[in-house]
Scaffold this motif. Structure first.
Motif, mmCIF file in Angstrom:
data_model
loop_
_atom_site.group_PDB
_atom_site.id
_atom_site.type_symbol
_atom_site.label_atom_id
_atom_site.label_comp_id
_atom_site.label_asym_id
_atom_site.label_seq_id
_atom_site.Cartn_x
_atom_site.Cartn_y
_atom_site.Cartn_z
ATOM 1 N N LYS A 242 0.823 -1.212 0.000
ATOM 2 C CA LYS A 242 0.000 0.000 0.000
ATOM 3 C C LYS A 242 0.857 1.262 0.000
ATOM 4 O O LYS A 242 0.496 2.279 -0.596
ATOM 5 N N THR A 243 1.997 1.221 0.666
ATOM 6 C CA THR A 243 2.893 2.375 0.660
ATOM 7 C C THR A 243 3.460 2.609 -0.736
ATOM 8 O O THR A 243 3.554 3.757 -1.216
ATOM 9 N N LEU A 245 2.013 1.728 -3.520
ATOM 10 C CA LEU A 245 0.904 2.221 -4.333
ATOM 11 C C LEU A 245 0.664 3.708 -4.076
ATOM 12 O O LEU A 245 0.463 4.501 -5.024
ATOM 13 N N ALA A 246 0.689 4.104 -2.812
ATOM 14 C CA ALA A 246 0.497 5.518 -2.478
ATOM 15 C C ALA A 246 1.603 6.380 -3.071
ATOM 16 O O ALA A 246 1.368 7.509 -3.520
ATOM 17 N N GLN A 256 -6.437 9.707 -3.689
ATOM 18 C CA GLN A 256 -6.376 8.247 -3.520
ATOM 19 C C GLN A 256 -5.118 7.853 -2.745
ATOM 20 O O GLN A 256 -5.140 6.915 -1.940
ATOM 21 N N ALA A 257 -4.013 8.578 -3.013
ATOM 22 C CA ALA A 257 -2.786 8.303 -2.262
ATOM 23 C C ALA A 257 -2.999 8.556 -0.778
ATOM 24 O O ALA A 257 -2.539 7.786 0.083
ATOM 25 N N SER A 259 -5.837 8.323 0.766
ATOM 26 C CA SER A 259 -6.692 7.236 1.261
ATOM 27 C C SER A 259 -5.874 5.976 1.541
ATOM 28 O O SER A 259 -6.080 5.291 2.558
ATOM 29 N N GLU A 260 -4.915 5.679 0.627
ATOM 30 C CA GLU A 260 -4.062 4.504 0.839
ATOM 31 C C GLU A 260 -3.208 4.671 2.092
ATOM 32 O O GLU A 260 -3.023 3.729 2.867
ATOM 33 N N GLU A 263 -5.164 4.015 5.158
ATOM 34 C CA GLU A 263 -5.310 2.567 5.382
ATOM 35 C C GLU A 263 -4.026 1.971 5.960
ATOM 36 O O GLU A 263 -4.073 1.067 6.808
ATOM 37 N N VAL A 264 -2.885 2.467 5.487
ATOM 38 C CA VAL A 264 -1.602 2.001 6.038
ATOM 39 C C VAL A 264 -1.514 2.331 7.524
ATOM 40 O O VAL A 264 -1.080 1.507 8.346
ATOM 41 N N THR A 296 -8.034 -7.450 0.594
ATOM 42 C CA THR A 296 -7.352 -6.158 0.552
ATOM 43 C C THR A 296 -5.902 -6.310 0.098
ATOM 44 O O THR A 296 -5.402 -5.540 -0.723
ATOM 45 N N ALA A 300 -4.181 -4.851 -3.362
ATOM 46 C CA ALA A 300 -3.044 -3.938 -3.316
ATOM 47 C C ALA A 300 -1.874 -4.458 -4.140
ATOM 48 O O ALA A 300 -1.096 -3.673 -4.696
#
Length: 406
Positions: A242-243, A245-246, A256-257, A259-260, A263-264, A296, A300
Protein backbone atom coordinates in the motif's frame (compact mmCIF):
# COMPACT_ATOMS: atom_id res chain seq x y z
CA UNK A 1 10.78 -32.49 49.79
CA UNK A 2 10.57 -30.60 46.50
CA UNK A 3 7.56 -28.34 46.37
CA UNK A 4 6.88 -26.30 43.24
CA UNK A 5 9.30 -24.74 40.78
CA UNK A 6 10.10 -21.46 39.18
CA UNK A 7 12.51 -20.27 36.55
CA UNK A 8 15.83 -19.46 38.16
CA UNK A 9 19.16 -18.73 36.51
CA UNK A 10 22.11 -20.86 37.42
CA UNK A 11 24.97 -19.21 39.24
CA UNK A 12 28.34 -20.66 40.16
CA UNK A 13 28.35 -24.23 41.34
CA UNK A 14 26.76 -24.55 44.73
CA UNK A 15 24.98 -21.20 44.45
CA UNK A 16 22.21 -19.49 42.56
CA UNK A 17 22.36 -16.30 40.55
CA UNK A 18 20.11 -13.45 41.66
CA UNK A 19 16.47 -13.63 40.66
CA UNK A 20 15.93 -12.40 37.11
CA UNK A 21 19.53 -12.77 35.92
CA UNK A 22 20.94 -15.15 33.38
CA UNK A 23 23.35 -18.03 33.68
CA UNK A 24 26.33 -18.84 31.41
CA UNK A 25 25.79 -17.77 27.79
CA UNK A 26 22.51 -16.17 28.82
CA UNK A 27 20.86 -19.54 29.32
CA UNK A 28 17.81 -19.49 31.56
CA UNK A 29 17.05 -22.77 33.29
CA UNK A 30 14.21 -24.02 35.41
CA UNK A 31 15.37 -24.59 38.97
CA UNK A 32 13.50 -26.09 41.90
CA UNK A 33 12.01 -23.68 44.40
CA UNK A 34 9.81 -23.79 47.41
CA UNK A 35 11.78 -24.10 50.52
CA UNK A 36 13.24 -27.39 49.27
CA UNK A 37 14.86 -27.90 45.92
CA UNK A 38 16.78 -30.83 44.51
CA UNK A 39 19.87 -31.26 46.68
CA UNK A 40 19.46 -28.06 48.68
CA UNK A 41 17.81 -26.72 51.76
CA UNK A 42 16.50 -23.16 51.94
CA UNK A 43 19.11 -20.55 52.74
CA UNK A 44 16.86 -18.66 55.14
CA UNK A 45 14.56 -19.75 57.97
CA UNK A 46 11.20 -21.02 56.82
CA UNK A 47 8.21 -18.73 56.99
CA UNK A 48 5.57 -19.48 59.59
CA UNK A 49 3.10 -20.86 57.04
CA UNK A 50 5.77 -23.21 55.63
CA UNK A 51 6.87 -24.76 58.91
CA UNK A 52 3.85 -26.94 59.58
CA UNK A 53 4.04 -29.21 56.51
CA UNK A 54 7.83 -29.48 56.78
CA UNK A 55 7.74 -30.36 60.48
CA UNK A 56 5.02 -32.95 59.91
CA UNK A 57 6.98 -34.57 57.06
CA UNK A 58 10.21 -34.70 59.05
CA UNK A 59 8.65 -35.35 62.44
CA UNK A 60 6.48 -38.33 61.54
CA UNK A 61 9.58 -40.55 61.55
CA UNK A 62 10.35 -39.63 65.16
CA UNK A 63 7.94 -42.38 66.16
CA UNK A 64 10.89 -44.80 65.84
CA UNK A 65 12.55 -43.06 68.79
CA UNK A 66 9.86 -44.52 71.03
CA UNK A 67 11.98 -47.70 71.19
CA UNK A 68 15.01 -46.10 72.91
CA UNK A 69 12.68 -43.95 75.03
CA UNK A 70 10.84 -46.99 76.38
CA UNK A 71 14.15 -48.78 76.93
CA UNK A 72 15.45 -45.85 79.00
CA UNK A 73 12.28 -45.47 81.07
CA UNK A 74 11.77 -49.16 81.80
CA UNK A 75 15.44 -50.16 82.10
CA UNK A 76 17.47 -50.85 85.21
CA UNK A 77 19.78 -47.87 84.83
CA UNK A 78 20.12 -45.39 87.72
CA UNK A 79 17.71 -42.49 87.76
CA UNK A 80 20.42 -39.96 86.93
CA UNK A 81 21.41 -41.98 83.85
CA UNK A 82 17.77 -42.17 82.75
CA UNK A 83 17.37 -38.42 83.15
CA UNK A 84 20.55 -37.86 81.14
CA UNK A 85 19.30 -40.23 78.42
CA UNK A 86 15.89 -38.58 78.19
CA UNK A 87 17.54 -35.15 78.08
CA UNK A 88 19.83 -36.38 75.27
CA UNK A 89 16.82 -37.71 73.35
CA UNK A 90 14.92 -34.44 73.78
CA UNK A 91 17.97 -32.45 72.65
CA UNK A 92 18.33 -34.77 69.66
CA UNK A 93 14.72 -34.08 68.59
CA UNK A 94 15.13 -30.33 69.04
CA UNK A 95 18.39 -30.20 67.05
CA UNK A 96 17.04 -32.47 64.32
CA UNK A 97 13.76 -30.62 63.85
CA UNK A 98 15.40 -27.23 64.32
CA UNK A 99 17.73 -27.99 61.44
CA UNK A 100 14.70 -28.19 59.11
CA UNK A 101 13.48 -24.78 60.30
CA UNK A 102 16.88 -23.10 60.17
CA UNK A 103 19.21 -25.21 58.01
CA UNK A 104 21.91 -22.57 57.63
CA UNK A 105 22.55 -21.03 61.08
CA UNK A 106 26.13 -19.92 60.27
CA UNK A 107 25.82 -18.01 57.02
CA UNK A 108 29.57 -17.39 56.71
CA UNK A 109 30.28 -21.14 56.55
CA UNK A 110 29.50 -23.56 53.69
CA UNK A 111 26.33 -25.61 53.87
CA UNK A 112 28.13 -28.90 54.51
CA UNK A 113 30.00 -27.34 57.45
CA UNK A 114 26.68 -26.31 59.00
CA UNK A 115 25.34 -29.83 58.57
CA UNK A 116 28.56 -31.30 60.02
CA UNK A 117 28.14 -29.11 63.10
CA UNK A 118 24.55 -30.27 63.52
CA UNK A 119 25.70 -33.88 63.05
CA UNK A 120 28.26 -33.44 65.85
CA UNK A 121 25.53 -32.13 68.14
CA UNK A 122 23.29 -35.09 67.25
CA UNK A 123 26.07 -37.60 67.94
CA UNK A 124 26.71 -36.00 71.35
CA UNK A 125 23.01 -36.39 72.12
CA UNK A 126 23.19 -40.07 71.09
CA UNK A 127 26.18 -40.62 73.38
CA UNK A 128 24.12 -39.25 76.26
CA UNK A 129 21.42 -41.88 75.64
CA UNK A 130 23.71 -44.92 75.41
CA UNK A 131 24.15 -45.55 79.18
CA UNK A 132 20.38 -45.74 79.66
CA UNK A 133 19.18 -47.27 76.34
CA UNK A 134 22.18 -49.39 75.36
CA UNK A 135 22.01 -50.90 71.88
CA UNK A 136 18.66 -49.22 71.24
CA UNK A 137 20.62 -46.05 70.54
CA UNK A 138 21.27 -47.47 67.05
CA UNK A 139 17.75 -46.29 66.20
CA UNK A 140 19.13 -42.75 65.96
CA UNK A 141 21.26 -43.56 62.89
CA UNK A 142 18.61 -43.03 60.14
CA UNK A 143 17.96 -39.47 61.37
CA UNK A 144 21.65 -38.65 61.19
CA UNK A 145 21.84 -40.04 57.66
CA UNK A 146 18.71 -38.18 56.59
CA UNK A 147 20.16 -34.71 57.15
CA UNK A 148 22.96 -35.61 54.69
CA UNK A 149 21.14 -37.65 52.08
CA UNK A 150 18.11 -35.44 51.45
CA UNK A 151 19.25 -31.82 51.88
CA UNK A 152 22.57 -32.13 50.00
CA UNK A 153 23.50 -33.02 46.49
CA UNK A 154 24.49 -36.66 46.17
CA UNK A 155 28.13 -35.86 45.48
CA UNK A 156 28.27 -34.66 49.11
CA UNK A 157 25.49 -36.59 50.81
CA UNK A 158 26.41 -40.02 49.42
CA UNK A 159 30.02 -40.30 50.64
CA UNK A 160 29.22 -38.77 54.03
CA UNK A 161 26.22 -41.04 54.64
CA UNK A 162 28.22 -44.11 53.56
CA UNK A 163 31.04 -43.08 55.91
CA UNK A 164 28.60 -42.63 58.81
CA UNK A 165 26.99 -46.01 58.12
CA UNK A 166 30.39 -47.69 57.91
CA UNK A 167 31.41 -46.16 61.25
CA UNK A 168 28.11 -47.33 62.74
CA UNK A 169 28.70 -50.89 61.47
CA UNK A 170 32.26 -50.90 62.88
CA UNK A 171 30.87 -49.85 66.25
CA UNK A 172 28.23 -52.60 66.05
CA UNK A 173 30.90 -55.21 65.30
CA UNK A 174 33.05 -54.00 68.16
CA UNK A 175 30.31 -54.23 70.79
CA UNK A 176 29.79 -57.42 72.70
CA UNK A 177 26.23 -58.00 71.59
CA UNK A 178 26.35 -61.68 70.90
CA UNK A 179 23.67 -62.74 68.43
CA UNK A 180 22.23 -59.22 68.39
CA UNK A 181 24.97 -57.94 66.11
CA UNK A 182 23.00 -59.06 63.05
CA UNK A 183 20.04 -56.91 64.14
CA UNK A 184 22.34 -53.94 64.66
CA UNK A 185 24.04 -54.13 61.25
CA UNK A 186 21.18 -55.11 58.93
CA UNK A 187 18.86 -52.22 59.90
CA UNK A 188 21.80 -49.82 59.43
CA UNK A 189 22.47 -51.05 55.89
CA UNK A 190 18.77 -51.21 55.08
CA UNK A 191 18.22 -47.64 56.28
CA UNK A 192 21.05 -46.42 54.06
CA UNK A 193 19.83 -48.32 50.98
CA UNK A 194 16.19 -47.30 51.42
CA UNK A 195 17.00 -43.61 51.90
CA UNK A 196 19.39 -43.55 48.95
CA UNK A 197 16.80 -45.25 46.74
CA UNK A 198 14.17 -42.75 47.86
CA UNK A 199 16.57 -39.86 47.29
CA UNK A 200 17.41 -41.07 43.77
CA UNK A 201 13.72 -41.52 42.98
CA UNK A 202 12.96 -38.00 44.21
CA UNK A 203 15.78 -36.54 42.16
CA UNK A 204 14.71 -38.43 39.05
CA UNK A 205 11.13 -37.26 39.48
CA UNK A 206 12.27 -33.69 40.02
CA UNK A 207 14.53 -33.76 36.97
CA UNK A 208 11.68 -35.13 34.88
CA UNK A 209 9.43 -32.34 36.12
CA UNK A 210 12.06 -29.70 35.36
CA UNK A 211 12.63 -31.11 31.86
CA UNK A 212 8.88 -31.12 31.31
CA UNK A 213 8.64 -27.48 32.35
CA UNK A 214 11.59 -26.53 30.14
CA UNK A 215 9.94 -28.32 27.21
CA UNK A 216 6.63 -26.55 27.87
CA UNK A 217 8.47 -23.21 28.09
CA UNK A 218 10.26 -23.93 24.82
CA UNK A 219 7.00 -24.80 23.11
CA UNK A 220 5.39 -21.64 24.43
CA UNK A 221 8.25 -19.52 23.10
CA UNK A 222 8.04 -21.30 19.75
CA UNK A 223 4.30 -20.70 19.58
CA UNK A 224 4.65 -17.00 20.41
CA UNK A 225 7.47 -16.62 17.88
CA UNK A 226 5.40 -18.38 15.22
CA UNK A 227 2.35 -16.23 15.94
CA UNK A 228 4.34 -12.99 15.85
CA UNK A 229 5.98 -14.05 12.59
CA UNK A 230 2.62 -14.83 10.99
CA UNK A 231 1.08 -11.57 12.21
CA UNK A 232 3.95 -9.31 11.18
CA UNK A 233 4.78 -11.12 7.94
CA UNK A 234 1.30 -10.57 6.53
CA UNK A 235 0.78 -7.06 7.93
CA UNK A 236 4.16 -5.72 6.83
CA UNK A 237 3.65 -7.14 3.35
CA UNK A 238 0.32 -5.34 2.97
CA UNK A 239 1.79 -2.12 4.44
CA UNK A 240 4.68 -2.28 1.96
CA UNK A 241 2.35 -2.81 -1.01
CA UNK A 242 0.00 0.00 0.00
CA UNK A 243 2.89 2.38 0.66
CA UNK A 244 4.33 1.66 -2.80
CA UNK A 245 0.90 2.22 -4.33
CA UNK A 246 0.50 5.52 -2.48
CA UNK A 247 3.95 6.61 -3.67
CA UNK A 248 2.94 6.00 -7.30
CA UNK A 249 -0.33 7.86 -6.83
CA UNK A 250 0.96 10.85 -4.86
CA UNK A 251 1.49 12.95 -8.04
CA UNK A 252 -1.32 11.69 -10.28
CA UNK A 253 -4.07 11.11 -7.71
CA UNK A 254 -3.26 12.75 -4.34
CA UNK A 255 -6.66 11.98 -2.84
CA UNK A 256 -6.38 8.25 -3.52
CA UNK A 257 -2.79 8.30 -2.26
CA UNK A 258 -4.00 9.91 0.95
CA UNK A 259 -6.69 7.24 1.26
CA UNK A 260 -4.06 4.50 0.84
CA UNK A 261 -1.86 6.11 3.50
CA UNK A 262 -4.81 6.31 5.88
CA UNK A 263 -5.31 2.57 5.38
CA UNK A 264 -1.60 2.00 6.04
CA UNK A 265 -1.88 3.95 9.29
CA UNK A 266 -4.92 1.95 10.40
CA UNK A 267 -3.29 -1.33 9.41
CA UNK A 268 -0.14 -0.48 11.37
CA UNK A 269 -2.24 0.24 14.46
CA UNK A 270 -4.11 -3.04 14.05
CA UNK A 271 -0.81 -4.89 13.61
CA UNK A 272 0.59 -3.38 16.79
CA UNK A 273 -2.54 -4.45 18.70
CA UNK A 274 -2.30 -7.96 17.21
CA UNK A 275 1.34 -8.30 18.24
CA UNK A 276 0.52 -7.21 21.79
CA UNK A 277 -2.36 -9.66 22.12
CA UNK A 278 -0.34 -12.44 20.48
CA UNK A 279 2.54 -12.02 22.92
CA UNK A 280 -0.02 -12.07 25.72
CA UNK A 281 -1.44 -15.33 24.37
CA UNK A 282 -4.84 -13.78 23.75
CA UNK A 283 -4.91 -13.49 19.95
CA UNK A 284 -6.87 -15.92 17.79
CA UNK A 285 -7.43 -14.74 14.20
CA UNK A 286 -10.95 -14.90 12.75
CA UNK A 287 -11.38 -16.62 9.41
CA UNK A 288 -13.94 -14.10 8.18
CA UNK A 289 -11.69 -11.17 9.04
CA UNK A 290 -8.76 -12.93 7.42
CA UNK A 291 -10.69 -13.40 4.18
CA UNK A 292 -11.38 -9.66 4.14
CA UNK A 293 -7.71 -8.96 4.86
CA UNK A 294 -6.63 -11.33 2.06
CA UNK A 295 -8.94 -9.52 -0.34
CA UNK A 296 -7.35 -6.16 0.55
CA UNK A 297 -3.80 -7.52 0.30
CA UNK A 298 -4.35 -9.18 -3.10
CA UNK A 299 -5.99 -6.06 -4.46
CA UNK A 300 -3.04 -3.94 -3.32
CA UNK A 301 -0.63 -6.40 -4.98
CA UNK A 302 -2.56 -6.24 -8.26
CA UNK A 303 -3.37 -9.97 -8.17
CA UNK A 304 -6.78 -11.09 -9.39
CA UNK A 305 -8.45 -13.50 -6.99
CA UNK A 306 -11.33 -15.76 -6.22
CA UNK A 307 -12.27 -15.96 -2.55
CA UNK A 308 -15.20 -17.60 -0.76
CA UNK A 309 -17.79 -15.34 0.86
CA UNK A 310 -17.41 -14.68 4.58
CA UNK A 311 -20.90 -16.06 5.26
CA UNK A 312 -19.95 -19.43 3.73
CA UNK A 313 -17.37 -20.15 6.48
CA UNK A 314 -19.36 -18.81 9.44
CA UNK A 315 -20.72 -22.23 10.47
CA UNK A 316 -17.39 -24.05 10.73
CA UNK A 317 -16.08 -25.18 14.10
CA UNK A 318 -14.11 -22.49 15.95
CA UNK A 319 -10.83 -24.45 16.17
CA UNK A 320 -10.88 -25.09 12.41
CA UNK A 321 -11.73 -21.49 11.65
CA UNK A 322 -8.73 -20.40 13.70
CA UNK A 323 -6.35 -22.87 12.04
CA UNK A 324 -7.59 -22.01 8.54
CA UNK A 325 -7.22 -18.30 9.38
CA UNK A 326 -3.56 -18.75 10.32
CA UNK A 327 -2.87 -20.85 7.23
CA UNK A 328 -4.73 -18.49 4.89
CA UNK A 329 -2.79 -15.52 6.27
CA UNK A 330 0.59 -17.17 5.65
CA UNK A 331 -0.38 -18.68 2.28
CA UNK A 332 -1.62 -15.37 0.85
CA UNK A 333 1.49 -13.60 2.19
CA UNK A 334 3.68 -16.15 0.38
CA UNK A 335 1.69 -15.71 -2.85
CA UNK A 336 2.20 -11.95 -2.73
CA UNK A 337 5.85 -11.96 -1.71
CA UNK A 338 7.33 -14.98 -3.50
CA UNK A 339 5.17 -16.38 -6.29
CA UNK A 340 5.01 -13.57 -8.83
CA UNK A 341 1.46 -14.74 -9.51
CA UNK A 342 -1.22 -12.82 -11.39
CA UNK A 343 -4.16 -14.88 -10.07
CA UNK A 344 -4.91 -16.59 -6.74
CA UNK A 345 -7.81 -18.88 -5.93
CA UNK A 346 -8.91 -19.84 -2.41
CA UNK A 347 -11.33 -22.67 -1.62
CA UNK A 348 -12.51 -23.53 1.89
CA UNK A 349 -14.68 -26.43 3.01
CA UNK A 350 -15.38 -27.80 6.48
CA UNK A 351 -12.20 -29.93 6.45
CA UNK A 352 -10.04 -28.49 3.68
CA UNK A 353 -8.31 -25.23 2.72
CA UNK A 354 -6.83 -24.86 -0.76
CA UNK A 355 -4.81 -21.88 -2.02
CA UNK A 356 -3.71 -22.04 -5.66
CA UNK A 357 -1.78 -19.51 -7.79
CA UNK A 358 -0.31 -19.26 -11.29
CA UNK A 359 3.14 -18.13 -10.16
CA UNK A 360 6.67 -19.43 -10.60
CA UNK A 361 6.03 -22.56 -8.53
CA UNK A 362 7.62 -24.16 -5.51
CA UNK A 363 10.87 -24.87 -7.36
CA UNK A 364 11.82 -21.22 -7.07
CA UNK A 365 12.11 -21.57 -3.28
CA UNK A 366 12.75 -25.21 -2.55
CA UNK A 367 13.81 -24.53 1.02
CA UNK A 368 10.75 -23.77 3.19
CA UNK A 369 11.00 -20.66 5.31
CA UNK A 370 9.86 -20.03 8.88
CA UNK A 371 6.33 -19.24 7.76
CA UNK A 372 5.75 -22.50 5.90
CA UNK A 373 7.48 -24.51 8.65
CA UNK A 374 5.30 -22.83 11.27
CA UNK A 375 2.17 -23.50 9.21
CA UNK A 376 3.07 -27.19 8.86
CA UNK A 377 3.67 -27.38 12.61
CA UNK A 378 0.25 -25.89 13.34
CA UNK A 379 -1.48 -28.30 10.99
CA UNK A 380 0.37 -31.32 12.38
CA UNK A 381 -0.52 -30.35 15.95
CA UNK A 382 -4.18 -30.19 14.89
CA UNK A 383 -3.96 -33.73 13.48
CA UNK A 384 -4.07 -32.65 9.84
CA UNK A 385 -1.75 -32.70 6.84
CA UNK A 386 -0.27 -30.02 4.58
CA UNK A 387 0.78 -30.62 0.97
CA UNK A 388 2.35 -28.52 -1.78
CA UNK A 389 2.07 -29.34 -5.47
CA UNK A 390 2.33 -27.71 -8.90
CA UNK A 391 -0.80 -26.69 -10.77
CA UNK A 392 0.75 -27.08 -14.25
CA UNK A 393 3.88 -29.22 -13.96
CA UNK A 394 6.45 -28.71 -16.72
CA UNK A 395 5.26 -25.27 -17.81
CA UNK A 396 7.15 -22.00 -17.45
CA UNK A 397 4.75 -20.92 -14.72
CA UNK A 398 3.70 -24.14 -13.03
CA UNK A 399 1.96 -22.37 -10.16
CA UNK A 400 1.55 -23.74 -6.66
CA UNK A 401 -1.29 -25.41 -4.82
CA UNK A 402 -1.20 -25.46 -1.02
CA UNK A 403 -3.71 -27.78 0.61
CA UNK A 404 -4.49 -28.17 4.29
CA UNK A 405 -6.61 -31.21 5.11
CA UNK A 406 -8.06 -32.04 8.53
Amino acid sequence: MPRGARTRPEGPEGSEAPEGSEGPAGRITVQPAGPYGVGEWPEVPLKANERGPVLITAGVWLVFLVVPLVAMVTGDAPLGTKVLGCAGLAAFVVAYMGHFIWPWPWRTLPHWVNTAAVTAVLLLCVLATIPASGLNSFNFLPFTLAIWIFPHRLRIGLPVSVALSTAWVVVALSVDAGGSRFWLIVPTVMALVIMLALRLAMEREERSRILGEELALSRQRERVGRDVHDVLGHSLTVITLKTELARRLVDTNPEQAKSELDEVLELSRQSLAEVRTTVGGLHAPDLGAQLASARTALQAAGITFRLPEVASVAGYRSERRELFAWCLREAVTNVIRHSGATHCSVTITADRLTVADDGTGIGASASPGNGLSGMRHRVTEAGGSLSLSQVHPGSDRPGTTLEVHL
